[in-house]
Design a protein around this motif. Structure first.
Motif, short mmCIF file in Angstrom:
data_model
loop_
_atom_site.label_atom_id
_atom_site.label_comp_id
_atom_site.label_asym_id
_atom_site.label_seq_id
_atom_site.Cartn_x
_atom_site.Cartn_y
_atom_site.Cartn_z
N UNK A 179 0.87 -1.21 -0.05
CA UNK A 179 0.04 0.02 0.12
C UNK A 179 0.95 1.16 0.14
N UNK A 180 0.44 2.13 -0.72
CA UNK A 180 1.04 3.70 -0.71
C UNK A 180 0.14 4.56 -0.07
N UNK A 181 0.84 5.48 0.54
CA UNK A 181 0.19 6.51 1.43
C UNK A 181 -0.07 7.61 0.40
N UNK A 182 -1.25 8.24 0.10
CA UNK A 182 -1.45 9.41 -0.59
C UNK A 182 -1.71 10.54 0.16
N UNK A 183 -0.93 11.61 -0.24
CA UNK A 183 -1.10 12.85 0.73
C UNK A 183 -0.75 14.03 -0.24
N UNK A 184 -0.33 15.30 0.44
CA UNK A 184 0.34 16.34 -0.22
C UNK A 184 1.27 17.07 0.43
N UNK A 235 -3.06 25.31 -3.44
CA UNK A 235 -3.24 23.81 -4.07
C UNK A 235 -1.78 23.08 -4.02
N UNK A 236 -1.59 22.39 -3.00
CA UNK A 236 -0.37 21.86 -2.81
C UNK A 236 -0.13 20.65 -3.73
N UNK A 237 1.22 20.26 -4.26
CA UNK A 237 1.25 19.17 -5.14
C UNK A 237 1.14 17.79 -4.25
N UNK A 238 1.22 16.83 -5.29
CA UNK A 238 0.93 15.64 -4.44
C UNK A 238 2.12 15.06 -3.66
N UNK A 285 -2.79 17.47 -11.81
CA UNK A 285 -2.25 18.66 -12.62
C UNK A 285 -3.29 18.97 -13.20
N UNK A 286 -4.20 18.38 -13.86
CA UNK A 286 -5.37 18.63 -14.63
C UNK A 286 -6.14 19.60 -13.72
N UNK A 287 -6.61 19.15 -12.55
CA UNK A 287 -7.31 19.61 -11.55
C UNK A 287 -6.85 20.95 -11.21
N UNK A 288 -5.51 21.21 -11.09
CA UNK A 288 -4.74 22.29 -10.76
C UNK A 288 -5.14 23.37 -12.14
N UNK A 289 -5.07 22.98 -13.22
CA UNK A 289 -4.95 23.76 -14.29
C UNK A 289 -6.38 24.18 -14.64
N UNK A 290 -7.50 23.44 -14.26
CA UNK A 290 -8.82 23.65 -14.34
C UNK A 290 -9.23 25.05 -13.33
N UNK A 338 -2.00 28.66 -6.23
CA UNK A 338 -2.31 27.57 -6.95
C UNK A 338 -1.01 27.35 -7.89
N UNK A 339 -0.57 28.62 -8.54
CA UNK A 339 0.41 28.31 -9.56
C UNK A 339 1.67 27.68 -8.88
N UNK A 340 2.16 28.12 -7.62
CA UNK A 340 3.05 27.34 -6.80
C UNK A 340 3.16 26.05 -6.85
N UNK A 341 1.92 25.30 -6.51
CA UNK A 341 1.73 24.12 -6.54
C UNK A 341 1.65 23.48 -7.90
N UNK A 342 1.01 24.01 -8.68
CA UNK A 342 1.04 23.58 -10.36
C UNK A 342 2.56 23.47 -10.79
#
Length: 280
Positions: free
Chosen positions: A149-154, A169-172, A197-202, A214-218
């Motif tokens: 299992x992986x741990x998904x966070x940001x 909007x922090x990166x993954x 990344x697509x969610x960030x773009x939208x 949000x641009x920093x996270x993108x």
């Protein structure tokens, strides 16, 4: 103490997979309304004895737990001063021995959730702490269907860095328990990264405020995909030149000692400090 019949929740992980029945996941949950109890969870060779002591105040409950391997006590721990929590058993590493996962939440506007995992090494329980994390912290998912299992966070460093919390909007960030403890495997999952990344773009396309957060996270997300130049050019064409949030230069004591001339300069320094530029 009275053994709680309500606290013990035995859930099923998903439905039948590849013709095999789902595996029972023993679980205990407790919060400020839960009365004191003693109970235990077991799965295969692993057992945990739990003693929960309720408090009259919201954030001062205590949970004591003893970890057993083949019914022999190996480790005793205690956690205090939290608002709610959960303990469950689940094999996260695919070695047929369940891990003991302890989740506690301190309360607060956004922070903090802590996940502590105890994994049997063959000789002892090793504790792996996932750190103080915002919101629900993260979740465990088997991204490869390989029983690991992986741990998904940001990356919480981006929260408030260049905007308010809501504007960030922090990166993954994707972590995994490996032979050397906790490993960052974020870059191994480009398709999942691309979806975020697509969610960030939208979000950028539909927003006319706090764009720099949000641009920093993108940009960081594009770096994780190996697409720094594309992300950087995108940011340069859109960033808010009127915002001064995140431009302060601070020393190790947190004191302001200067200011970056603009957001791109501050962002490059921030990305360097947080390890997003890979060494050649």
């Amino acid at each position: 103490m009275v053994k709680s019949t309500v606290a013990l929740l035995v859930t099923m992980l998903g439905t039948v997979v590849m013709g095999l029945p789902a595996i029972a996941q023993p679980e205990l949950e407790f919060n400020s309304q839960t009365p004191s109890f003693e109970d235990s969870l077991s799965l295969g060779n692993i057992r945990v004895q739990v003693n929960y002591e309720a408090s009259e105040t919201l954030f001062e409950s205590d949970v004591n737990y003893i970890l057993y391997y083949q019914d022999k006590a190996q480790l005793q721990e205690q956690r205090s001063e939290f608002m709610l929590g959960k303990i469950w058993l689940q094999d996260l590493t695919g070695d047929d021995n369940a891990e003991v996962i302890v989740e506690t939440y301190s309360g607060g506007a956004h922070c903090c959730t802590i996940h502590e995992v105890y994994t049997w090494t063959g000789e002892e329980f090793e504790e792996i702490n996932f750190g103080y994390r915002d919101g629900n912290g993260g979740e465990f998912q088997d991204l490869d269907n390989d029983e690991v299992f992986e741990y998904l966070t940001f990356d919480g460093a981006f929260l408030y860095a260049f905007s308010s919390y809501a504007g960030s909007f922090p990166p993954s960030q994707i972590l995994r328990i490996g032979n050397n403890g906790l490993e960052d495997v974020t870059r191994e999952y480009p398709e999942r990264l691309r979806g975020t990344a697509w969610q960030m773009y939208q979000s950028i396309q539909s927003r006319d405020y706090e764009l720099n957060g949000i641009l920093a996270g993108y940009v960081a997300q594009k770096m994780l995909l190996g697409e720094f130049e594309e992300g950087w050019e995108f940011m340069l064409a859109r960033y808010d030149r009127t915002s001064d949030q995140g431009l302060d230069i601070r020393n190790s004591k947190g004191e302001v000692i200067g200011q970056y001339p603009d957001f791109p300069t501050a962002l490059r320094a921030f990305l360097t400090e947080n390890g997003y530029f890979l060494s050649p």
